[in-house]
Write a protein that holds these residues in place. Structure first.
Motif, PDB file in Angstrom:
ATOM      1  N   ALA A  15       0.829  -1.206   0.094  1.00  0.00           N
ATOM      2  CA  ALA A  15      -0.059   0.097  -0.047  1.00  0.00           C
ATOM      3  C   ALA A  15       0.914   1.131  -0.051  1.00  0.00           C
ATOM      4  O   ALA A  15       0.637   2.139  -0.680  1.00  0.00           O
ATOM      5  N   GLU A  16       2.022   1.245   0.907  1.00  0.00           N
ATOM      6  CA  GLU A  16       2.751   2.453   0.858  1.00  0.00           C
ATOM      7  C   GLU A  16       3.374   2.656  -0.584  1.00  0.00           C
ATOM      8  O   GLU A  16       3.455   3.808  -0.917  1.00  0.00           O
ATOM      9  N   VAL A  17       4.099   1.482  -1.043  1.00  0.00           N
ATOM     10  CA  VAL A  17       4.560   1.572  -2.163  1.00  0.00           C
ATOM     11  C   VAL A  17       3.568   2.142  -3.486  1.00  0.00           C
ATOM     12  O   VAL A  17       4.012   3.029  -4.169  1.00  0.00           O
ATOM     13  N   ALA A  18       2.400   1.482  -3.491  1.00  0.00           N
ATOM     14  CA  ALA A  18       1.289   2.063  -4.472  1.00  0.00           C
ATOM     15  C   ALA A  18       1.109   3.493  -4.342  1.00  0.00           C
ATOM     16  O   ALA A  18       0.959   4.300  -5.261  1.00  0.00           O
ATOM     17  N   ASP A  19       1.001   4.114  -3.081  1.00  0.00           N
ATOM     18  CA  ASP A  19       0.646   5.240  -2.654  1.00  0.00           C
ATOM     19  C   ASP A  19       2.017   6.302  -3.360  1.00  0.00           C
ATOM     20  O   ASP A  19       1.731   7.388  -3.860  1.00  0.00           O
ATOM     21  N   ASN A  24      -2.058   1.578  -8.662  1.00  0.00           N
ATOM     22  CA  ASN A  24      -2.924   0.466  -7.882  1.00  0.00           C
ATOM     23  C   ASN A  24      -2.024  -0.684  -7.279  1.00  0.00           C
ATOM     24  O   ASN A  24      -0.715  -1.122  -8.179  1.00  0.00           O
ATOM     25  N   GLN A  25      -2.186  -1.219  -6.363  1.00  0.00           N
ATOM     26  CA  GLN A  25      -1.370  -2.390  -5.801  1.00  0.00           C
ATOM     27  C   GLN A  25      -1.522  -3.630  -6.836  1.00  0.00           C
ATOM     28  O   GLN A  25      -0.270  -4.423  -7.038  1.00  0.00           O
ATOM     29  N   SER A  26      -2.441  -3.971  -7.631  1.00  0.00           N
ATOM     30  CA  SER A  26      -2.361  -4.603  -8.467  1.00  0.00           C
ATOM     31  C   SER A  26      -1.488  -4.784  -9.602  1.00  0.00           C
ATOM     32  O   SER A  26      -0.750  -5.555 -10.286  1.00  0.00           O
ATOM     33  N   TRP A  31       3.853  -6.075 -11.943  1.00  0.00           N
ATOM     34  CA  TRP A  31       5.198  -5.904 -12.364  1.00  0.00           C
ATOM     35  C   TRP A  31       6.213  -6.863 -11.924  1.00  0.00           C
ATOM     36  O   TRP A  31       7.333  -7.145 -12.400  1.00  0.00           O
ATOM     37  N   GLU A  32       5.672  -7.384 -10.655  1.00  0.00           N
ATOM     38  CA  GLU A  32       6.674  -8.227  -9.868  1.00  0.00           C
ATOM     39  C   GLU A  32       6.946  -9.650 -10.704  1.00  0.00           C
ATOM     40  O   GLU A  32       7.841 -10.249 -11.216  1.00  0.00           O
ATOM     41  N   LYS A  33       5.574  -9.971 -11.737  1.00  0.00           N
ATOM     42  CA  LYS A  33       5.904 -11.036 -12.489  1.00  0.00           C
ATOM     43  C   LYS A  33       6.550 -10.848 -13.775  1.00  0.00           C
ATOM     44  O   LYS A  33       7.212 -11.559 -14.278  1.00  0.00           O
TER      45      LYS A  33
END
Length: 114
Positions: A15-19, A24-26, A31-33
């Motif tokens: 949530a912090e990184v998305a902000d 969006n967190q999704s 991107w991790e994939k």
């Protein structure tokens, strides 16, 4: 993208990184994939814990994809072929943006005094 108070944390939640990036967190999970360079630690129940290095890599990917308009394949290729130069350019742009914000802040302060 990291503010001064966040510099001292070891881990950041999704949530912090998305902000931080206004996404969006999704998108971060996607991107991790797509980018093996993003590898957050997962705690119990699949809770992601991003290190400073992960956040910086997300910032670089965000810059390439969202600001420069590269495709995911183009961003992957850029990171593969010329990661050091790409990272150096990103760091320069980030510093220049911070300087610009500081100068605009000073200008607003000076304009308010008149």
């Amino acid at each position: 993208m990291l503010n001064a108070d966040k510099e001292f944390k070891l881990y950041y939640s999704i949530a912090e990184v998305a902000d931080m990036f206004g996404v969006n967190q999704s998108l971060l999970r996607f991107w991790e994939k797509e980018f093996p360079q993003i590898a957050p630690k997962t705690a119990g129940r699949g809770i992601r814990q991003y290190r400073k290095e992960d956040v910086e890599m997300i910032g670089l990917i965000y810059h390439l994809v969202k600001e420069k308009g590269l495709t995911l394949q183009g961003a992957r290729q850029r990171l593969k072929d010329n990661k050091e130069a790409t990272l150096r350019n990103y760091e320069i742009i980030t510093r220049l943006k911070a300087i610009k914000e500081e100068l605009l802040s000073i200008k607003r302060e000076l304009d308010g005094r008149e």
